[in-house]
Design a protein around this motif. Structure first.
Motif, short mmCIF file in Angstrom:
data_model
loop_
_atom_site.label_atom_id
_atom_site.label_comp_id
_atom_site.label_asym_id
_atom_site.label_seq_id
_atom_site.Cartn_x
_atom_site.Cartn_y
_atom_site.Cartn_z
N ARG A 172 0.98 -1.25 0.03
CA ARG A 172 -0.09 -0.03 -0.26
C ARG A 172 0.85 0.92 0.06
O ARG A 172 1.89 1.41 0.38
CB ARG A 172 -0.86 -0.10 1.10
N VAL A 173 0.17 2.28 -0.17
CA VAL A 173 0.94 3.95 0.12
C VAL A 173 0.54 4.42 1.50
O VAL A 173 -0.75 3.62 1.64
CB VAL A 173 0.21 4.33 -0.71
N TYR A 174 1.53 4.43 2.08
CA TYR A 174 1.31 4.44 3.86
C TYR A 174 1.76 5.20 4.17
O TYR A 174 3.62 5.62 3.60
CB TYR A 174 1.41 3.23 4.49
N TYR A 175 1.63 5.92 5.17
CA TYR A 175 2.97 6.96 5.79
C TYR A 175 3.04 6.85 6.98
O TYR A 175 2.54 6.13 8.11
CB TYR A 175 1.45 8.62 6.05
N GLN B 180 7.75 11.13 10.91
CA GLN B 180 8.42 12.06 11.25
C GLN B 180 8.86 12.84 11.83
O GLN B 180 8.02 13.76 12.22
CB GLN B 180 8.53 12.38 9.57
N GLY C 141 5.11 14.32 12.33
CA GLY C 141 4.16 14.30 10.85
C GLY C 141 4.38 12.93 10.57
O GLY C 141 5.07 12.20 10.79
N LEU C 142 4.01 13.57 8.94
CA LEU C 142 3.91 12.65 8.57
C LEU C 142 4.23 11.81 7.12
O LEU C 142 4.16 13.47 6.26
CB LEU C 142 2.29 11.80 7.71
N VAL C 143 5.43 10.78 6.60
CA VAL C 143 6.07 11.23 5.50
C VAL C 143 5.56 9.40 5.03
O VAL C 143 4.92 8.66 5.57
CB VAL C 143 7.39 11.20 5.83
N LEU C 144 6.04 9.51 3.84
CA LEU C 144 5.78 8.40 2.81
C LEU C 144 6.50 7.62 3.35
O LEU C 144 7.59 7.74 3.60
CB LEU C 144 6.53 9.06 1.42
N ILE D 189 7.51 2.58 -1.04
CA ILE D 189 7.39 2.97 -2.82
C ILE D 189 6.17 1.81 -2.26
O ILE D 189 6.48 0.68 -1.45
CB ILE D 189 8.53 2.17 -3.97
N PRO D 190 4.99 1.67 -2.59
CA PRO D 190 3.85 0.98 -2.68
C PRO D 190 4.37 -0.47 -3.87
O PRO D 190 4.85 -0.34 -4.76
CB PRO D 190 2.97 1.43 -2.90
N SER E 58 13.47 7.92 -6.50
CA SER E 58 11.30 7.67 -5.94
C SER E 58 12.48 8.14 -4.63
O SER E 58 11.54 7.80 -3.56
CB SER E 58 11.71 5.93 -6.21
N GLY E 59 13.13 8.27 -4.10
CA GLY E 59 13.32 8.79 -2.82
C GLY E 59 13.67 7.72 -0.97
O GLY E 59 13.43 8.35 -0.08
N PHE E 60 14.20 6.64 -2.07
CA PHE E 60 14.72 5.33 -1.65
C PHE E 60 14.94 4.37 -1.71
O PHE E 60 15.83 4.19 -2.66
CB PHE E 60 12.42 4.24 -1.37
#
Lengths: 1044, 624
Positions: A681-684, A687, A694-697, A700-701, A750-752
């Protein structure tokens, strides 16, 4: 497709053998024979013989009998069951007429038929086309604290390795090789029909894992079966195999009481031969000379300087004021290990009336560990009942509760509060208690020493490392019988587990690591982990007996499981006093808390059908369809199995020496859904931002993430020979593991760094062999059994590329074409005896941009690339931790009231990384070393295999190389029990048995570490990495079991 | 828990008949039944994640948007270490110590390869991808009425600014980068696509377009609930990247000098009109050396010629707590790291010598000798208070230590890592304004065709902002031609009495007693004047010619003196070098060689070859 081929093959075989012989003649036939005792040869009167479908007959006074077979059944293979009170029962396949001599054995005899538990109830092993193993342990004299001990060695293919010698630590189990790289490799455990989560949960205590099986008292176990084939019935959770455990139940209404008590002691293991104070001081002097210090500098060091403090006339002291602190010769291993005592009390009551039966048990265990300060206390209770509500409706309840408390010690790789490690490396010069300037000892514990090492006694006595475990399981099951063909079963259960851990590491005597933002004086940690599982299972059974040995049993059902987990932890530091142990007293600014919550839903629809034709041909199919919150979609897991009972064929009816010959074929798919709760899933995630979240990604789903699958093909043979005195079972299998979970490299944009994908595959090919037999069958009975298992594991694809994992200094490599997790390091070729040798060879390492040549006394590393520089390119595979063969020998000898049981386990050909030796022979720092370093290279021309001592080891002589890889083969007398059953008993006592058990009494191995049997982590990559783990102690127990 | 058509559709599309060829036709019917059954129950399989937040449970309201912004800035703070190291160490003012490992050495001496952890683009793209995800969700929220237009404007603009700012940072470091503006929602989007890569010449206009298209350039207001918000002791206003500062810098890169000047002037007037004479005026208003809000290098009153009376107030801007009232005189964006929480402040490890300090980075000898070491104070001393005692200090062992980042270090709590990351401040901004005016003045011609108003006259503002002040540059001369006394002087940026420069070049610096008037810019000071330094003045014998380049180089040098180690250096050099190369090929490369080369010369190392081909100016990085 391979599966297709197998199916076609199976069909062809069935078609060939399916010709029903034409009927000949119309006369009824007679089978005559005699039933005798195998031990004495005397005829047995009153034996009951029941030919399938006919009325039973009894033997005459002289043991003879006569059975009539109608002519139309003459060529049909039929099952004859013989039952004699006191001798158990026996089955034979009968075709045509003949004269039979039926030998009956005592009830302890294990013949060709075994009763095996399946998810749908017990079944006869004769008519199962699957490879399943029953462990029907003789629990009359067991002293095991957890059930894992029962499986060890007894089931071929199940590699059960105990994690450590700490009390109740449990084992890691691998059924028929390794099945996963990142997901769980542990078999699914089903207790009374309810799945137990068997993941090794992260603990605050180094190297400790919660062992879910430890909540079960071994004596509560009635039967265990290990499902190797057909685990596809559990769909996406079955790939690692399934272990079914059934607990006590009452078989009849009479009230029975059983009491068990034992006490024992575990012995301190043999200590490692370390340098004594004199040798250590010499060694340290040599070593420090290489650190750049001058002889004068070294002489000033408090632990080298021998000037005793002397007082002048004013009471002022001069000289080395720390002299007495470092003028000792302490054997620290003595402080770390101690003799340990165990006690165990257990009582169970079974009974009931016509409508309800119950079984109740209660137990208490108190087990001390040989590591100082360790113990395991457990209180357990179980209540099972079976209630006849009406003739058609039954209810069953299971309830169990267990409460366990463990006091543990950190094990594993170096840490300042690790007891077994510190006991090895702490300088023998130091003392446990403080000395004053006159050399008088005080009762106060000494602090951290000049080498930065904790006081072993402080760790042993004052560290709190406690784990509390509560587990509750409640189940209600109902079944309703519509007719003799239809039945409906349903159950609902609630399963709750809580682990609470509390750690306090005081300041006195302990060296602490620094935090990024503070110096630590003391630490307290807390963790609570909860599992709450709701599980429901409903299934319908259809059974039909077509006669002539043909039967169909089919089931269809649905399972649902909701798992909620919670993990909360808190770290706190620097409370104002070592007496303030609670988490709340620490420095507010340094407090760290965290935790996680997880939810998983799993639903599986399943159906199976077992068809048995003419007592000869068995065919079975399974289909499970799984859906889960962890992945999208529905996944199907089919299995097809067939077997041919060759011994039931008419052409085999005259082969007297073969009682059973069965060939099995199985192709099945099962899954492993331990792929993370949210990878699809896309999840947060949270952070931190100046103290706020706070919330961040979160990742990668991967919407396509799916369970790992295991496609298993196996062929097996079960045989029983020589009037069932020899049993043989062979399984050959080939596993194809696809969609293996891997971490794949993600592009940087992708940031990951990584994402989870089903990017790997591997195969397992193996062979399991079980042989057992009764060697002596007269006054002295001797049963001997043996299991032999072997497997080859090979990675066939890996999306993430070659993996190198650094595990406690060992580098294990996972690469296509190799087994997972082989040791990957430098090859060595002795030590440079002469400086000239080193110069001639010209090998060097790079330090920044500077070439540093090897010199005399350095290890001679093999330069695989031939470029002169010794670097990572020169690494090769230097060992394979997987054993070539493993298994056990089991022997039971009984004579009159005496019995002698023995179990010998073995593992051959696996390599071990001996971390302990790596620490004790690296000669680079203050750590105490083993006596082997006395042989170190000291002068040019000295012939030795031990390199020179150099401060900080700049040339990397101690790097991960074949120096530290050893053959881990062993053979161990695991259990030895002598028992005596009293025959003359007072009326109130029905039975009494006295026993003495020894554990781990003898071990044959060339492995130099503390114990070749260990398992640091359930992850297969850790297999063979031995990092200072408490050895399994030799132990002796005395026990008594009473039946009332 | 709903069985909508959509859910069912999703289910069917994902069914995989893993071994369908092993199943007889008859089984298909059974399968269909199972599938139907599962369709009914499938909705029960979905879980609400608790450990993590599912997409469906996020972006429902303004509170969710706030949480995302907070998370995003947490990520932004994690970039500080890399950004400062790459922009400074990969330039001329910062150098490695002997403690530094090969990776840092490689950054310092331009020998890094793409495996160097310092050039890992993941942390930057982590911010960018979070921005992309947020922007897409904000659009959805607006469409679905989960946001009002005003709320949307503020959140959207802020997040877009963070994205542009991050792209700007990595674009100037790596040259050619993948430019992605949509969130990654599936693995299929991880396929490398060459068309997403753009170079700096494409990136800058794209970023300008994005910023110009923002619904608002203002900071958060009460509408979003973010303005004036404090977390712990920290006001968040200092954390949100200032849109106009970013846009102004982008305009300078894009050659839009008028727009750059206007944007900076707009920033000065942000929130309406100028309401204070202190904020961003780089004031020089101090008598006794006691007014801490004036960040001057000065001397005790009447002892201007006594070096022992030196009062270095300039350094206060780095040491003060952001909660101080005068923090906002100078600071625009400045992120404070709390020692108790992550992200952990990285600079004590890199620059500090005590506690967790590993002393890996130091000021280059070039910066010490050739920049601060040659500045001449207005009283004649050769000295710059912004160098030793300002940006760095010598420790007891005689080693130069960058102290800009170490003011919160407390020797009594050596493991506490607290400090600030300086992003935008007035000293830097006003030099940007000087740069804009200098270039705009070069465009020549006349305002409105009025020959009395030559645009070239704006270079006086450059001079005023760089050197002295508006009030000393723009005297109002009385008709008698005699300079007025300070007490009733009237200074205002103008061509002549009564003819003001048009916006954005007009500053009211009037100070008169009769009539009583106090212009807001009355105490403005040029950057060099604030540091008590002599002015840099063009004359025809100067080595750098023509005048526009002379002042540009002077501003570049001044930026080094003023903002050393703050993470601007590589960008500043690159901006000017690219501009010069575009003007006259090779001149920018020569500038780069000269400026960067000085550090290499100090260390006896070979200067890297900066060919006119820009592609070898940038750090290598692997985006795949």
């Amino acid at each position: 497709m391979k599966i297709k081929n197998y199916i076609v093959l199976l069909m062809a075989i069935v078609a060939c053998i399916h010709e029903v012989p034409a009927q000949t003649g119309t006369t009824d036939l007679t089978i005559k024979g005699i039933v005798i005792s195998a031990q004495t040869g005397k005829p047995l009167a009153g034996a009951r013989l029941e030919l399938e479908g006919d009325k039973p007959v009894m033997t005459e006074e002289n043991g003879t009998f006569s059975l009539t077979i109608r002519s139309n059944q003459a060529k049909v293979t039929r099952l004859l069951q013989v039952t004699v009170p006191g001798y158990g029962s026996k089955k034979l396949f009968i075709t045509g007429s003949k004269t039979l001599t039926i030998e009956m054995n005592d009830e302890s005899f294990k013949g060709m038929e075994q009763l095996i538990q399946t998810p749908f109830g017990p079944t006869s092993s004769l008519f199962s086309p699957y490879s399943m193993a029953a462990v029907n342990p003789d629990l009359s004299a067991t002293v095991k604290s957890t059930p894992d001990g029962l499986f060890q060695g007894t089931v071929a293919g199940l590699n059960t390795v105990f994690r450590s010698g700490q009390p109740g630590s449990g084992s890691n189990m691998y059924l028929q090789g390794f099945h996963s790289l990142l997901a769980s490799s542990q078999p699914l455990i089903i207790v009374d029909g309810v799945p137990y989560e068997n993941y090794g949960f992260e603990s605050l205590i180094s190297n400790y894992q919660t062992n879910p099986l430890s909540a079960i008292d071994v004596k509560d176990i009635e039967s265990v079966s290990v499902i190797k084939d057909g685990s596809g019935l559990y769909g996406g959770k079955g790939a690692n195999g399934v272990i079914l455990i059934n607990t006590i139940s009452a078989t009849d209404a009479s009230t029975k009481l059983e009491a068990h008590v034992h006490a024992g002691m575990s012995f301190v293991p043999k200590s490692v031969d370390l340098l004594n104070a004199r040798q250590y001081r010499t060694y340290l002097g040599d070593l420090l000379m290489t650190s750049g210090l001058t002889a004068a500098d070294i002489q000033e060091l408090p632990y080298i300087n021998q000037d005793k403090p002397v007082s002048d006339e004013y009471g002022r002291y001069t000289g080395n004021l720390d002299y007495y602190r470092y003028a000792n010769n302490t054997d620290w291993q003595k402080s770390a290990y101690e003799m340990a005592y165990d006690q165990n009390y257990y009582l169970n009551i079974k009974g009931g009336d016509q409508t309800a039966l119950y079984a109740l048990s209660i137990g208490y265990l108190n087990q001390e560990g040989i590591l100082s300060g360790t113990s395991y206390d457990r209180f357990n209770m179980r209540f099972n009942s079976d209630i006849n509500i009406s003739q058609k409706l039954n209810a069953h309840t299971n309830m169990s509760f267990s409460y366990g408390t463990r006091s543990l010690q950190n094990e594993g790789a170096a840490s300042s509060s690790n007891l077994p490690y510190t006991a090895l490396v702490k300088s023998p010069l130091t003392a446990a208690y403080k000395y004053d300037y006159q050399g008088n000892v005080s009762p106060n514990l000494e602090d951290e020493d000049a080498f930065g090492v904790s006081n072993v006694n402080a760790i042993a006595d004052n560290i709190v490392l406690r784990n509390l475990n509560y587990r509750f399981l409640g189940k209600l099951a109902m079944d309703y019988t519509f007719s003799n063909k239809f039945k409906l079963d349903g159950s609902f259960s609630l399963h709750f587990n809580k682990d609470r851990e509390r750690i306090f590491i005081p300041s006195a005597g302990i060296a602490h690591d620094t935090l990024s933002n503070a110096v630590v004086t003391n630490e307290s940690q807390h963790r609570v982990e909860r599992w709450f599982i709701l599980y429901g299972d409903v299934f319908a059974t259809y059974a039909n007996d077509f006669g002539k040995g043909s039967k169909l049993i089919a089931h269809a059902g649905l399972r649902f499981q909701n798992t909620q987990s919670e993990n909360d932890y808190a770290y706190s530091y620097n409370s104002s006093s070592d007496d303030f142990k609670s988490i709340g007293y620490g420095d507010l600014n340094l407090r760290k808390i965290g935790g996680s919550l997880g939810v998983q839903n799993w639903m599986s629809m399943y159906a199976n059908a077992d068809y048995q034709l003419m007592n000869k041909y068995l065919i079975s199919a399974i289909l499970a369809a799984d859906a889960s919150s962890r992945y999208n979609g529905l996944y199907l897991f089919p299995t097809v199995s067939g077997a041919w009972l060759i011994s039931s064929e008419s052409f085999m009816s005259d082969v007297e020496q073969v009682n059973l010959l069965k060939i099995r074929l199985n192709v099945g798919l099962s899954g492993n859904d331990d792929i993370g709760n949210y990878s699809n899933r896309v999840y947060y995630t949270a952070q931190s931002f100046i103290g706020n979240n706070g919330l961040v990604l979160g990742g990668i789903p991967n919407a396509d993430i799916r369970p790992e699958t295991l496609l298993k093909s196996s062929i097996g043979l079960d045989g029983s020979f020589m009037k069932e005195r020899l049993q043989v079972s062979i399984d050959a299998y080939h596993h194809i593991i696809n969609d293996m979970l891997t971490l794949s490299h993600a592009p940087a944009y992708s940031g990951f760094d990584y994402y989870y994908s089903n990017g790997g595959s591997m195969t397992n090919t193996g062979l399991d062999l079980t042989v057992s037999g009764r060697l002596l069958n007269r006054d002295v009975k001797w049963d001997l059994g043996m299991t032999v298992s072997t497997y080859r594991n090979e990675v066939t694809s890996l999306a993430c590329g070659t993996l190198e994992s650094d595990l406690n200094g060992a580098i294990v490599q996972t690469k296509i074409g190799q087994p997972i997790g082989v040791f990957y390091g430098y090859e060595t070729n002795g030590v440079y005896t002469y400086q000239a040798d080193a110069e001639a060879e010209g090998h060097y390492i790079m330090q920044g941009s500077i070439e540093k040549p090897f010199s005399g006394g350095d290890i001679r590393f093999v330069d695989q690339t031939g470029e002169g520089e010794i670097n990572e390119e020169d690494r090769v595979i230097i060992g394979n931790p997987n054993p070539d063969l493993f298994g056990a020998f089991m022997s039971t000898i009984s004579w009159k009231s005496f019995a002698l049981d023995a179990k010998i386990i073995y593992s051959l050909g696996g390599d071990i990384f001996n971390y302990t030796r790596y620490i004790l022979e690296s000669m680079s720092g203050y750590e105490n070393q083993s006596k082997a370093v006395l042989n170190r290279w000291q002068t040019d021309g000295q012939q030795t295999t031990m390199p020179k001592a150099t401060w900080g080891d700049p040339m990397g002589n101690a790097r991960f190389s074949d120096r530290w890889i050893e053959d881990g083969s062993y053979l161990r007398l695991k259990d030895l029990t002598i028992s005596y059953a009293f025959t003359k008993l007072p009326e109130a006592i029905k039975s009494a048995r006295l026993f003495i058990t020894g554990e781990n009494l003898l071990t044959f191995t060339n492995y130099m570490g503390a114990d070749p049997e260990f398992s640091q982590n359930e992850n297969p990559l850790y297999y063979g990495v031995d990092a200072v783990i408490c050895p399994q102690p030799k132990a002796l127990f005395f026990g008594l079991k009473l039946g009332l | 828990m709903n069985t909508t058509k959509e859910t069912k559709h999703r289910l069917f599309s994902h069914i995989r008949f893993l071994t369908v060829n092993t199943l007889a036709v008859k089984s298909i019917r059974i399968l269909s039944a199972i599938v139907l059954l599962s369709g009914l129950t499938y909705s029960c399989i979905d879980t609400d994640s608790m450990e993590v937040l599912d997409e469906s449970d996020h972006y429902r309201n303004i509170a969710d948007a706030q949480k995302s912004v907070i998370g995003l800035y947490g990520k932004v703070m994690e970039m500080s270490e890399q950004l400062v190291v790459l922009n400074e160490l990969h330039a001329d003012l910062m150098d490695v110590t002997t403690n530094a490992d090969d990776d840092l050495q490689a950054i310092s001496y331009f020998t890094s390869d793409e495996d160097n952890p310092w050039v890992d683009p993941v942390p930057f793209y982590s911010v960018i991808q979070n921005c992309n995800d947020m922007l897409a969700h904000f659009n959805d929220m607006l469409v679905n009425n989960k946001f009002t237009e005003d709320e949307y404007n503020e959140f959207y603009s802020d997040v877009m600014t963070v994205r542009c700012w991050t792209y700007f940072q990595i674009g100037t470091l790596f040259g050619r980068i993948p430019y992605l503006t949509d969130p990654i929602t599936s693995l299929e989007e991880l396929v490398a696509d060459e068309s997403t890569y753009i170079d700096l010449d494409q990136l800058i206009p794209a970023l300008v377009d994005s910023m110009e298209a923002l619904p608002t350039l203002d900071q958060y207001s009460e509408i979003s609930g973010m303005s004036g918000k404090t977390l712990g002791n920290y006001s968040l206003d200092y954390y949100f990247i200032n849109k106009r500062c970013l846009l102004a810098e982008l305009y300078l890169w894009n050659g839009q000098y008028y727009e750059a000047a206007k944007t900076i002037r707009d920033f000065h007037l942000e929130g309406g009109t100028e309401t204070t004479w202190k904020r961003y005026k780089t004031i020089s208003y101090v008598y006794q050396g006691t007014f801490e809000g004036a960040y001057m290098v000065t001397y005790t009153r009447y002892l201007w010629n006594d070096i022992n009376s030196l009062v270095n107030l300039w350094v206060n801007m780095f040491s003060l707590e952001m909660s101080e009232t005068w923090a906002n005189y100078e600071n625009i964006n400045c992120m404070t790291y709390d020692p108790s929480y992550t992200p952990t402040y990285p600079f004590i490890r890199l620059m500090g010598t005590e506690g967790t300090g590993e002393y890996l980075l130091k000021p280059s000898q070039n910066a010490i000798d050739n920049y601060w070491g040659v500045q001449i104070q207005s009283n004649g001393f050769t000295f710059d208070g912004r160098g030793e005692g300002g940006s760095y200090e010598m420790d007891e062992a005689g080693r130069p230590v960058i102290t800009k980042y170490l003011h919160s270090f407390d020797a009594n709590a050596p493991y506490e890592q607290a400090g600030k990351w300086f992003i935008y401040r007035a000293g830097w901004l006003n030099l940007m304004y000087a740069e804009a005016c200098n270039r705009y003045a070069e465009t020549g011609g006349y305002v409105d065709g009025d020959t009395l108003k030559p645009i070239s006259d704006y270079r006086r503002l450059t001079y005023a902002f760089l050197n002295t002040s508006i009030s000393s540059e723009f005297y109002y001369l009385k008709p008698d031609g005699v300079t007025a006394y300070p007490s009733d002087s009237i200074s205002v940026s103008s061509w002549q009495a009564g003819v003001d420069y048009p916006y954005p070049f007009y500053f009211d610096a009037r100070y008169s007693t009769t009539p009583y008037h106090r212009g807001y810019w009355r105490d403005h000071s040029g950057i060099r004047n604030r540091a008590s330094l002599t002015s840099v003045t063009y004359d025809s014998t100067a080595t750098v010619q023509p005048e526009v380049r002379f002042y540009e180089k002077a501003i570049l040098d001044e930026l080094a003196l003023e903002t050393a180690f703050e993470g601007h250096r590589w960008r500043d050099i690159l901006r000017i070098a690219r501009r010069w190369n575009k003007e006259q090929a090779g001149t920018g490369t020569a500038l780069l060689n000269e400026v960067i080369g000085a550090k290499f010369a100090e260390n006896g190392k070979t200067v890297p070859v900066f060919l006119n081909d820009e592609s070898n100016w940038y750090l290598p990085a692997n985006f795949q």
